[in-house]
Design a protein around this motif. Structure first.
Motif, PDB file in Angstrom:
ATOM      1  N   TRP A 118      36.146  42.010 -52.100  1.00 57.08           N
ATOM      2  CA  TRP A 118      37.543  41.829 -52.482  1.00 57.08           C
ATOM      3  C   TRP A 118      37.568  41.263 -53.957  1.00 57.08           C
ATOM      4  N   LEU A 119      36.761  40.177 -54.261  1.00 58.78           N
ATOM      5  CA  LEU A 119      36.839  39.867 -55.314  1.00 58.78           C
ATOM      6  C   LEU A 119      36.488  40.895 -56.693  1.00 58.78           C
ATOM      7  N   GLN A 120      35.693  41.748 -56.338  1.00 59.76           N
ATOM      8  CA  GLN A 120      35.244  42.923 -57.226  1.00 59.76           C
ATOM      9  C   GLN A 120      36.232  43.986 -57.518  1.00 59.76           C
ATOM     10  N   ALA A 121      37.332  43.974 -56.391  1.00 55.25           N
ATOM     11  CA  ALA A 121      38.101  45.185 -56.399  1.00 55.25           C
ATOM     12  C   ALA A 121      39.154  45.117 -57.635  1.00 55.25           C
ATOM     13  N   GLN A 122      39.126  46.370 -58.020  1.00 53.99           N
ATOM     14  CA  GLN A 122      40.094  46.545 -59.292  1.00 53.99           C
ATOM     15  C   GLN A 122      41.526  46.646 -58.642  1.00 53.99           C
ATOM     16  N   TRP A 123      42.461  46.405 -59.719  1.00 55.67           N
ATOM     17  CA  TRP A 123      43.802  46.107 -59.309  1.00 55.67           C
ATOM     18  C   TRP A 123      44.510  47.684 -58.700  1.00 55.67           C
ATOM     19  N   SER A 124      44.331  47.985 -57.584  1.00 51.60           N
ATOM     20  CA  SER A 124      44.889  49.160 -57.318  1.00 51.60           C
ATOM     21  C   SER A 124      44.697  49.362 -55.630  1.00 51.60           C
ATOM     22  N   ALA A 125      46.004  50.048 -55.044  1.00 57.18           N
ATOM     23  CA  ALA A 125      46.258  50.039 -53.937  1.00 57.18           C
ATOM     24  C   ALA A 125      44.845  50.809 -53.307  1.00 57.18           C
ATOM     25  N   GLU A 126      44.191  51.813 -53.829  1.00 62.84           N
ATOM     26  CA  GLU A 126      43.089  52.360 -53.270  1.00 62.84           C
ATOM     27  C   GLU A 126      41.846  51.403 -53.231  1.00 62.84           C
ATOM     28  N   ALA A 127      41.723  50.625 -54.109  1.00 64.60           N
ATOM     29  CA  ALA A 127      40.439  49.646 -53.950  1.00 64.60           C
ATOM     30  C   ALA A 127      40.767  48.610 -52.946  1.00 64.60           C
TER      31      ALA A 127
END
Length: 539
Positions: free
Chosen positions: A294-303
């Motif tokens: 969750w921390l590493q996810a980019q700002w995107s709905a897909e991520a």
């Protein structure tokens, strides 16, 4: 049947030297934490996690431990620790402390003894000493690299080498040695008997090593950074995630479960993803493990959608409670990861609101409730050993909190008026004048009040809801999910729907009552960089 407290708790991470300074020396301390526990209780968190405060040379700010059963004088005394635990419990807050089992400080009595002892001695066997390679042993035993840069081996005067996956003054322990195993049983017992409710275990995936060269594709250099290795598609990381760690944690779990009060432990285990993390949260091992996806996810709905689905799918068979985290003391604050200025703040609040609606527990990092950005410090102020790698280090997320006032130290140091406080150990930006606790307290649209409201909404609508999450159809750039079983008089008979707009355009919202929003009150479509909670009729 009531669930254990940690299963849906919100824990607040405290970095002691940067939280609050009670004696004016520029460093936070345990009394400073105790003095501000009322603030944390009013914020609405359930637990605090305190980073290391043990006796230490502070070369890695406490993660280099010289005595695991005492408090470093810069932070106070054991009596101060006892007082902190007691006051937290009076306020209904659980206490999680850090445990560092992968390595000690080079100032630990064991390592001092090891350096004075001969090769093959009992003292050396507590650590990982090896003869070098080459005609005269002048080459390190393996090609491993330290996380902080440079070789992971240092040679001592008699020619042997010792392993340190981090700084050279953090020698790795030998977990095949029964003395090491017994010592940490004593350490755990010491703190459990003093009343701590849980342990955050540092580098939980690193205790056992496969001492061979790391195999890397041509053109890539060896590294001990597991995340980097996996991201590059290099599965060979012999210093991490070896099977022996699990037997250790099974024994620890038995010990912890022998104490009353739902004691717990949470793993810091960097793995490729949730599927690999599941091994650490089997029924007889850790209660929880940090979900860094969750921390590493980019700002995107897909991520974000992928992380939600993969996490819940991976942990489902184990029935382990997921954890969610956006910032901590080792990474760039999520406000700054998401961009600059107000847009980044809006995104940070929206991601937080979506996170707090998910099943499981959430971990907040001190200062995120104030909307603090990352601070980019000049080299002369950087103290983190990681900064020596040229990557800037981690000090930018560790700048002391601003509590009040109109100039640094912003109330961080509490001393009598006749005594001027020492400036904090890291400088605070003057621009933080509008981000202090005092400046935001009671201000309706402030980030502090948003966090208080969001944590209150979580208790009202999300706690006790079904652990299943249904991902809903949504326009491109939008995350939408549903949780049923909402309790309480306000939510009974309805579902909780969360919508997070990471897209470029406003998005229509489903029918229902908006009960929480990350920004301005929503009328009509949901703006970009925003999130809402909606109570909707059951389908």
């Amino acid at each position: 049947m009531d669930q254990p407290w940690w299963r849906e708790a919100v824990a607040y991470q405290i970095y002691p030297r940067s939280f609050a300074d009670s004696n004016g020396d520029g460093l936070g301390d345990l009394q400073g934490i105790t003095d501000h526990l009322g603030y944390l209780a009013a914020l609405g968190v359930d637990a605090i996690w305190i980073c290391p405060f043990y006796t230490s040379p502070q070369n890695d700010h406490g993660y280099d431990v010289a005595d695991y059963c005492d408090v470093d004088p810069i932070f106070g005394t054991l009596d101060d620790a006892d007082g902190l635990f007691a006051r937290a419990h009076e306020l209904g807050l659980k206490v999680i402390v850090d445990l560092v089992p992968n390595h000690t400080s080079s100032a630990h009595p064991w390592f001092v003894e090891a350096l004075a002892a001969a090769p093959g001695s009992r003292a050396r066997d507590r650590y990982i000493f090896r003869d070098g390679r080459g005609e005269n042993g002048e080459e390190p035993p393996t090609n491993w690299r330290s996380v902080f840069g440079g070789p992971a081996w240092t040679r001592v005067e008699d020619g042997q080498w010792y392993l340190h996956l981090f700084d050279d003054d953090q020698p790795d322990l030998n977990w095949h040695n029964p003395e090491v195993v017994a010592e940490f049983t004593k350490i755990l017992t010491f703190w459990l008997e003093r009343g701590v409710d849980g342990f955050r275990v540092d580098i939980a995936h690193g205790l056992f090593k496969d001492l061979r060269d790391q195999v890397v594709p041509e053109g890539l250099a060896p590294t001990s950074d597991a995340a980097v290795m996996y991201q590059r598609g290099v599965a060979d990381a012999p210093m991490w995630d070896n099977p022996g760690v699990h037997e250790v944690y099974r024994d620890w779990r038995k010990l912890i479960d022998s104490f009353d009060g739902d004691r717990m432990m949470v793993a810091e285990a960097w793995t490729p993803g949730p599927a690999e993390l599941r091994r650490y949260v089997r029924a007889d091992e850790f209660n929880q493990a940090f979900n860094f996806s969750w921390l590493q996810a980019q700002w995107s709905a897909e991520a974000f959608t992928e992380v939600i689905e993969s996490t819940l799918k991976a942990l489902g068979p184990s029935r382990a409670a997921p954890t969610w985290v956006l910032s901590n003391h080792d990474v760039v604050r999520h406000r700054s990861r998401y961009g600059d200025g107000l847009q980044a703040l809006h995104r940070a609040r929206a991601a937080t609101l979506a996170m707090l609606a998910l099943p499981g527990s959430a971990y907040l990092y001190q200062g995120e409730e104030l909307g603090l950005p990352q601070v980019y410090l000049p080299p002369e102020y950087q103290e983190d050993p990681w900064s020596e790698t040229g990557e800037g280090g981690r000090d930018g997320c560790r700048v002391p909190l601003p509590w009040s006032g109109f100039e640094p130290p912003f109330g961080f140091s509490q001393v009598p008026e006749e005594k001027l406080p020492t400036q904090p150990w890291l400088p605070q930006p003057a621009e933080w004048v509008d981000l202090t606790v005092a400046a935001q307290n009671g201000i309706k649209d402030s980030t502090l009040e948003f966090y208080r409201a969001a944590l209150g909404a979580r208790r009202t609508y999300a706690l006790g809801a079904d652990e299943d999450v249904e991902i809903l159809d949504a326009p491109e750039g939008v995350v939408s999910f549903r949780r049923g079983g909402v309790g309480g008089s306000e939510g009974a008979g309805r579902d909780l729907i969360v919508v997070l707009n990471c897209g470029m355009e406003p998005t229509p919202l489903p029918e229902g009552e908006i009960v929480m929003y990350s920004g301005d009150p929503v009328v009509g479509d949901l703006p970009t960089d925003a999130a809402v909670w909606i109570l909707a009729p059951v389908d």
